[in-house]
Design a protein around this motif. Structure first.
Motif, short mmCIF file in Angstrom:
data_model
loop_
_atom_site.label_atom_id
_atom_site.label_comp_id
_atom_site.label_asym_id
_atom_site.label_seq_id
_atom_site.Cartn_x
_atom_site.Cartn_y
_atom_site.Cartn_z
N VAL A 222 2.91 -5.53 -7.40
CA VAL A 222 3.59 -6.03 -6.20
C VAL A 222 3.98 -4.86 -5.32
CG1 VAL A 222 4.44 -8.14 -7.29
CG2 VAL A 222 5.79 -6.04 -7.46
N PHE A 223 4.63 -5.18 -4.19
CA PHE A 223 5.03 -4.08 -3.31
C PHE A 223 6.47 -4.29 -2.83
CE2 PHE A 223 3.79 -0.24 -1.63
CZ PHE A 223 4.22 -0.09 -0.32
N PHE A 224 7.02 -3.24 -2.19
CA PHE A 224 8.42 -3.25 -1.80
C PHE A 224 8.68 -4.24 -0.66
CE2 PHE A 224 9.90 0.28 -4.26
CZ PHE A 224 8.84 1.16 -4.37
N VAL B 36 -3.11 -5.40 -5.43
CA VAL B 36 -1.81 -5.93 -4.96
C VAL B 36 -2.00 -7.07 -3.97
CG1 VAL B 36 0.45 -5.40 -3.98
CG2 VAL B 36 -0.76 -3.67 -5.31
N ASN B 37 -2.59 -6.79 -2.82
CA ASN B 37 -2.69 -7.84 -1.80
C ASN B 37 -3.63 -8.97 -2.22
OD1 ASN B 37 -2.45 -5.11 0.26
ND2 ASN B 37 -1.02 -6.83 0.49
N THR B 38 -3.47 -10.09 -1.50
CA THR B 38 -4.37 -11.23 -1.71
C THR B 38 -5.56 -11.08 -0.77
OG1 THR B 38 -2.48 -12.61 -2.30
CG2 THR B 38 -4.53 -13.74 -1.64
N GLY C 216 -5.31 0.44 -4.25
CA GLY C 216 -4.26 -0.22 -5.02
C GLY C 216 -3.23 0.74 -5.58
N ASN C 217 -2.36 0.19 -6.37
CA ASN C 217 -1.30 0.93 -7.08
C ASN C 217 -1.30 0.55 -8.55
OD1 ASN C 217 -0.25 2.34 -4.88
ND2 ASN C 217 1.27 0.75 -4.38
N ASP C 218 -0.43 1.21 -9.32
CA ASP C 218 -0.32 0.87 -10.75
C ASP C 218 0.71 -0.24 -10.98
OD1 ASP C 218 2.08 3.19 -12.20
OD2 ASP C 218 1.98 2.39 -10.18
N ASP D 214 -6.49 4.36 11.27
CA ASP D 214 -5.69 5.11 12.24
C ASP D 214 -5.24 6.44 11.65
OD1 ASP D 214 -2.37 4.71 13.58
OD2 ASP D 214 -4.14 5.57 14.55
N THR D 215 -4.76 6.38 10.44
CA THR D 215 -4.21 7.61 9.82
C THR D 215 -5.32 8.59 9.46
OG1 THR D 215 -2.45 8.29 8.31
CG2 THR D 215 -4.22 7.01 7.35
N GLN D 216 -6.53 8.06 9.16
CA GLN D 216 -7.64 8.98 8.82
C GLN D 216 -8.02 9.80 10.06
OE1 GLN D 216 -7.28 8.79 6.02
NE2 GLN D 216 -7.51 6.76 5.13
N ILE D 217 -7.92 9.17 11.23
CA ILE D 217 -8.29 9.90 12.46
C ILE D 217 -7.36 11.09 12.65
CG2 ILE D 217 -8.35 9.74 15.00
CD1 ILE D 217 -9.36 6.84 14.62
N PHE E 130 -6.10 9.03 -7.76
CA PHE E 130 -4.77 8.62 -8.21
C PHE E 130 -3.73 9.45 -7.46
CE2 PHE E 130 -6.45 6.11 -11.58
CZ PHE E 130 -7.51 6.80 -12.14
N SER E 131 -2.53 8.89 -7.28
CA SER E 131 -1.56 9.63 -6.47
C SER E 131 -0.14 9.18 -6.77
CB SER E 131 -1.86 9.39 -4.98
OG SER E 131 -2.02 8.00 -4.73
N THR E 132 0.81 9.99 -6.37
CA THR E 132 2.19 9.53 -6.30
C THR E 132 2.43 9.16 -4.83
OG1 THR E 132 2.93 11.79 -5.85
CG2 THR E 132 3.03 11.04 -8.15
FE1 HDD Z 1 -0.81 2.49 1.66
C1 HDD Z 1 -2.26 5.55 1.69
C2 HDD Z 1 -1.71 1.99 -1.59
C3 HDD Z 1 1.04 -0.38 1.58
C4 HDD Z 1 -0.46 2.68 4.99
N1 HDD Z 1 -1.75 3.55 0.31
C5 HDD Z 1 -2.25 4.81 0.47
C6 HDD Z 1 -2.86 5.26 -0.73
C7 HDD Z 1 -2.72 4.25 -1.65
C8 HDD Z 1 -2.03 3.19 -0.98
C9 HDD Z 1 -3.20 4.24 -3.08
C10 HDD Z 1 -3.54 6.60 -0.96
C11 HDD Z 1 -5.01 6.48 -0.74
C12 HDD Z 1 -5.66 7.83 -1.04
O1 HDD Z 1 -5.68 8.19 -2.23
O2 HDD Z 1 -6.08 8.49 -0.09
N2 HDD Z 1 -0.36 1.14 0.27
C13 HDD Z 1 -0.92 1.03 -0.97
C14 HDD Z 1 -0.58 -0.23 -1.57
C15 HDD Z 1 0.19 -0.89 -0.68
C16 HDD Z 1 0.33 -0.03 0.47
C17 HDD Z 1 -1.06 -0.70 -2.93
C18 HDD Z 1 0.83 -2.23 -0.78
C19 HDD Z 1 0.21 -3.29 -1.27
N3 HDD Z 1 0.12 1.37 3.01
C20 HDD Z 1 0.82 0.22 2.81
C21 HDD Z 1 1.28 -0.33 4.06
C22 HDD Z 1 0.85 0.53 5.03
C23 HDD Z 1 0.13 1.58 4.35
C24 HDD Z 1 2.07 -1.61 4.22
C25 HDD Z 1 1.02 0.51 6.51
C26 HDD Z 1 1.38 -0.53 7.19
N4 HDD Z 1 -1.18 3.88 3.04
C27 HDD Z 1 -0.96 3.74 4.37
C28 HDD Z 1 -1.41 4.95 5.17
C29 HDD Z 1 -2.00 5.84 4.10
C30 HDD Z 1 -1.79 5.07 2.83
C31 HDD Z 1 -0.28 5.54 5.95
C32 HDD Z 1 -1.47 7.24 4.10
C33 HDD Z 1 -2.68 8.09 3.77
C34 HDD Z 1 -3.80 7.21 3.97
O3 HDD Z 1 -3.38 5.98 4.35
O4 HDD Z 1 -4.96 7.49 3.83
O5 HDD Z 1 -2.39 4.55 6.07
#
Ligand code: HDD
Length: 713
Positions: free
Chosen positions: A167-169, A236-238, A162-164, A379-382, A128-130
Motif C-alpha cells: 500500500v502507500f501513504f 501497489v497501484n491497481t 513498485g515497493n516492498d 517529467d522527472t526523468q527529463i 532496489f532503493s530506499t
Molecule cells: Fe514514485 C521514483 C515507487 C508514488 C513520483 N517511485 C520512484 C521509485 C520507485 C517508486 C520504486 C524509484 C525508481 C527508480 O529506481 O529509479 N512511487 C513508488 C510507489 C508509489 C510511488 C510504489 C506508490 C504506489 N511516486 C509516487 C507518486 C509520485 C511519484 C504518488 C508522484 C505523484 N517516484 C516519483 C518520481 C520519482 C519516483 C518523483 C523520483 C525519481 C524517479 O521518479 O525516477 O517521479
C-alpha cells in the motif's frame, strides 16, 4: 522489402525472437583491453596525464598554461560528473536478470505476450532503493524499499515501479509533494538523513489518517529488510488487464521471494547503517557472484471489471490491500536476477522508470495515485537525464522502435529520410493497427462531472491498519511498538508525540498504551475506535517462510584464535560451502592463524578473512565457535570476541559451538538463560538460537542443524 521495414531495419538491429540477457550488453568498453591506451574524449592518445602543461626551465616551473587542452578537458569533465539525484528513491542498487512465465494461464486475463508466452525469456533490469535518504545514505535504514522492474519486452519496455510494501501513504497523487516534504529532512536544518523519526513526518501522520495503514507496515519488521533478496515486491497501484476477448480485469502485481521474507532486528539495522552503509548493495552482488541468484514469483491478483464495487473498500484506493483470502494471488512466472551491473552510473544511476510504460494487454485503472504517477515519472526523468533519456542504453527498448519525436539535448539517434511527421506522402512509419499489435486503450466507462473529490469509500482509513496490526505475531507486534517508540522519542514537540498516541489508539489500544508508556503522552483508557479484531493471511512475515529453508548465500562467521581445532574448522567450512553458505574465518588478526599442534602436527594454518575489530557480528547470519583450548582461552580474554557473541545472541542469530567452544559460550560469554541442549546422537537442536553439536562432533550433521532463527525476530 517495404519502405517501412527498410526504415526500421536501417535504424534498429534485427531482434531475435528470444531475447537473452546478453542483448543488453550495450556500448560496453572493457578497460583491460582498450587500444591504444589512454586518450582524450575526442580520441587523441595522451602521453602524460600526471602533469599540467607549464612554463618551466626544467628546474623551476612557472604558471600552468590555459593552453593545456588535455588538462582542461579532464577538469571540465570532473566538474560536471554529478547529475540531479532522484527526488525520492535516490539511494539504490540494481542488477540484470530474466523473466519467464510458467505457462499461458494468464491469457484468460490478458493478451500481453510477456505474460502469456512461455517460450519467451524477457531480459529485465531491477533497481532496489530506499526512499527518504540521499544518494549517499545508508542501506539498512528503516524505510520503504523501492522495487522497480524494467522488462525489455518485444512489444516495448514494461516498468512495474513498485515497493516492498503493498500500500502507500496517500490516495491522491496531488498529496505526494506534501508527503515527501514531511518525511524528508526538515527545511530549517536538513535533519534527519535516512530516517522518518522526526516531528514533521509524525505531524503529517497525525493530520492525514490515510497514512495509517502504510505507517503500520513501515514501522513493522518490513521496514528493516535483511536483504533486497528477502523482501516482497508490489506494484501497489491497481492496473488493468485486457484479454483477447476484450474483457477487462483489475490487477495488482506481487513479487514473492523464493528465500522468504526476513528482517533485521532494529538494533542490527541501526548498527549496520554505520558499520557497513552498503550492506544491501553488497549482499545483492555477493549472492549473484556466489551462484545464489535471487528469484521471485510474479503473482497476479485479479478482479473482473463487473466486481469493482463488491468490496467494502475501493479497489482503486492505493492505501488498501486486496486481502488474499478475498482475492487470491495467481503465480504466473519467475523473475531471476543473475547479472550484476558493469558500471554503476551509466546503468543503475541512469536507469529510469515510468509507471506509464505498459505494453499491449496492460492498462491503467482510475486509481488517482497511478494517474498522477503516470505524469510525474517522465517529467522527472527529463530533469535528471534530459529529453532523450530513453536513448540511454539502460533505458532503450531492445525491440524495434520508431516515431517522429526529434531533437532535444543529447539526441544520439540518426534517422534518415526527408519527413518527420505523420501523415506523410510516403506513408512511412504509420501507426500500427490494434489487430497488428498497436496499443489500444480499453473503452473503460467514466463517470460524472469535473470536481475535486475522492471516491466515497476513500474516506475510511482504519480498518486495514487494524487488519495489519491484528495479523502480526506477538513478536512482530513487539518490534512494531519499539519501532514507533524509537521514532516518537526523536519527536521533541509534545503536540506531535501526544497526538500520535491518539492516532495509534484508533488502531489498537494496546499499541497506544505501550507506546505512551515508552515515550510519554496521554495514556488511553479505552480504544479511540473499536478494533474489529479481524486478521488476514499473508500479512505476517511468518506466512512467508521459504518452501525449502536454505542457508544458501547466508554469511557464517567462524571465530578462531591461535590454537584452534583445525579439523573441525576445515570440516565446517566444507559443510557450509557445500550447502551454499558463505563461511568467513574471523580472528584476532587478518592473516595466518595457527591451530593447536596436537591434532594436526606443526604446519597447519588457516588464513583469517577478517579480524574481530574489522567486521562485526551484524554482518553475519550465524556464528560458529570451534574447539581448541588455547583458541578459546584467547577469545575468552578478548572483550570484542565476547561482544560478538552477546550481540549475535541479542539479534537472535544461530550460534554454534563444539568442543571447548561450548565452554566458551557457557563460561566466558555466560549467555543469559540459555540451556545447552545435550544433543542426542547426531541430531542437534536449535534453542534460542544456540546450537550445540556432540563434542568433537560430526560438523556435517551440525551444519544441517544450523538453521537461521532470524525469522524469530
Ligand atoms: Fe514514485 C521514483 C515507487 C508514488 C513520483 N517511485 C520512484 C521509485 C520507485 C517508486 C520504486 C524509484 C525508481 C527508480 O529506481 O529509479 N512511487 C513508488 C510507489 C508509489 C510511488 C510504489 C506508490 C504506489 N511516486 C509516487 C507518486 C509520485 C511519484 C504518488 C508522484 C505523484 N517516484 C516519483 C518520481 C520519482 C519516483 C518523483 C523520483 C525519481 C524517479 O521518479 O525516477 O517521479
Amino acid at each position: 522489402m517495404s519502405s517501412i521495414t527498410s526504415t526500421l531495419k536501417s535504424v534498429v538491429p534485427g531482434m531475435a525472437t528470444n531475447t537473452k540477457l546478453d542483448d543488453l550488453k550495450r556500448d560496453t568498453v572493457d578497460v583491460q583491453h582498450h587500444e591504444p591506451g589512454m586518450t582524450t574524449d575526442h580520441g587523441v592518445p595522451i602521453s602524460d596525464t600526471d602533469n599540467w602543461l607549464k612554463a618551466s626551465d626544467g628546474v623551476k616551473t612557472g604558471p600552468s598554461l590555459l593552453e593545456d587542452q588535455i588538462a582542461r578537458e579532464k577538469i571540465h569533465r570532473f566538474d560536471h560528473e554529478r547529475i540531479p539525484e532522484r527526488v525520492v528513491h535516490a539511494r539504490g542498487t540494481g542488477a540484470f536478470g530474466e523473466f519467464k512465465v510458467f505457462d499461458d494461464s494468464a491469457s484468460k486475463w490478458t493478451h500481453a505476450k510477456v505474460l502469456t508466452d512461455p517460450s519467451r525469456t524477457t531480459p529485465v533490469f531491477v533497481r532496489f532503493s530506499t526512499v527518504q535518504g540521499p544518494r549517499g545514505s545508508a542501506d539498512t535504514v528503516r524505510d520503504v524499499r523501492g522495487f522497480a522492474v524494467k522488462l525489455y519486452t518485444q512489444e516495448g519496455n514494461w516498468d512495474i515501479v513498485g515497493n516492498d510494501i503493498p500500500v502507500f501513504f496517500i490516495q491522491d497523487a496531488i498529496k505526494f509533494p506534501d508527503f515527501v516534504h514531511a518525511v524528508k529532512p526538515e527545511p530549517h536544518n536538513e535533519v534527519p538523513t535516512g530516517q522518518s523519526a522526526h516531528n514533521n513526518f509524525w505531524d503529517y501522520f497525525n493530520l492525514q489518517p490515510e497514512t495509517s495503514h502504510m505507517v503500520m507496515w513501515v514501522m513493522s519488521d518490513r521496514g528493516v529488510p535483511r536483504s533486497y533478496r528477502m523482501m516482497q515486491g508490489f506494484g501497489v497501484n491497481t492496473y488493468t488487464l485486457t484479454n483477447a476477448q476484450k474483457e477487462l480485469f483489475f490487477v495488482k502485481f506481487h513479487w514473492i521471494p523464493e528465500l522468504g521474507v526476513h528482517s533485521f532486528m532494529w538494533d542490527e539495522a541501526l548498527k549496520l547503517a554505520g558499520q557497513d552503509p552498503d550492506f544491501h548493495r553488497k549482499d545483492l552482488n555477493e549472492a549473484i557472484e556466489n551462484g545464489a541468484p535471487p528469484k521471485w514469483t510474479l503473482g497476479l491478483q485479479i478482479i473482473p471489471e463487473a466486481d469493482e464495487d463488491k468490496f467494502d473498500f475501493d479497489i482503486l484506493d492505493a492505501t488498501k490491500i486486496w486481502p488474499e483470502d478475498l482475492v487470491p494471488v495467481h503465480p504466473v512466472g519467475e523473475l531471476v536476477l543473475n547479472r550484476t551491473v558493469d558500471e554503476f552510473f551509466p546503468q543503475t544511476e541512469q536507469s529510469a522508470f515510468c509507471t506509464s510504460h505498459v505494453v499491449p494487454g496492460i492498462g491503467f485503472s482510475n486509481d488517482p495515485l497511478l494517474q498522477g504517477r503516470n505524469f510525474s515519472y517522465f517529467d522527472t526523468q527529463i530533469t535528471r537525464l534530459g529529453p532523450n533519456w530513453e536513448e540511454l542504453p539502460i533505458n532503450r527498448p531492445i525491440c524495434p522502435y520508431m516515431n517522429f519525436n526529434r531533437d532535444g539535448a543529447m539526441r544520439h539517434r540518426i534517422t534518415k529520410g526527408t519527413v518527420n511527421y505523420w501523415p506523410n506522402r510516403f506513408e512511412v512509419v504509420p501507426p500500427v493497427q490494434p489487430d497488428n499489435g498497436g496499443y489500444k486503450e480499453h473503452p473503460q466507462k467514466v463517470h460524472g462531472i469535473k470536481q475535486r473529490m475522492r471516491g466515497a469509500k476513500f474516506s475510511e482509513h482504519w480498518n486495514q491498519a487494524q487488519l495489519f496490526y491484528n495479523s502480526l505475531s506477538d513478536v512482530e507486534k513487539m518490534h512494531l511498538i519499539s519501532a514507533i517508540s524509537f521514532e516518537l522519542d526523536h519527536c521533541d514537540d509534545p503536540t506531535v508525540y501526544k497526538t500520535a498516541i491518539l492516532r495509534l489508539n484508533d488502531i489498537h489500544v494496546d499499541l497506544a498504551k505501550q507506546v505512551a508508556t515508552n515515550v510519554g503522552g496521554p495514556m488511553p483508557d479505552k480504544p479511540g475506535r473499536p478494533n474489529h479484531g479481524h486478521k488476514a493471511p499473508r500479512l505476517s512475515q511468518f506466512d512467508f517462510m521459504p518452501k525449502s529453508p536454505t542457508i544458501k548465500s547466508r554469511r557464517i562467521a567462524i571465530l578462531v584464535a591461535d590454537g584452534f581445532d583445525l579439523p573441525v574448522v576445515e570440516a565446517m567450512k566444507t559443510a557450509l560451502s557445500a550447502a551454499g553458505a558463505l563461511p568467513f574465518v574471523i580472528g584476532p588478526r587478518r592473516g595466518e592463524i595457527y591451530p593447536e599442534d596436537t591434532t594436526f602436527g606443526k604446519g597447519g594454518r588457516i588464513v583469517a578473512d577478517h579480524h574481530l575489530e574489522g567486521q562485526r557480528s551484524t554482518m553475519f547470519d550465524a556464528l560458529f565457535i570451534p574447539g581448541g583450548a588455547e583458541s578459546v582461552k584467547t577469545l575468552a580474554g578478548n572483550g570484542r570476541a565476547i561482544h560478538w557473541v552477546l550481540e549475535a545472541f541479542g539479534h537472535l542469530k544461530a550460534i554454534g559451538a563444539v568442543g571447548e567452544g561450548v565452554d566458551f559460550l557457557r563460561d566466558a560469554v555466560r549467555l543469559p538463560g540459555v540451556q545447552f541442549a545435550e544433543p542426542s546422537g547426531d541430531s542437534v537442536t536449535v534453542d534460542f538460537g544456540i546450537v550445540t553439536a556432540p563434542k568433537m562432533g560430526s560438523p556435517a550433521s551440525f551444519s544441517e542443524g544450523l538453521k537461521i532463527v532470524k525469522n524469530a525476530t
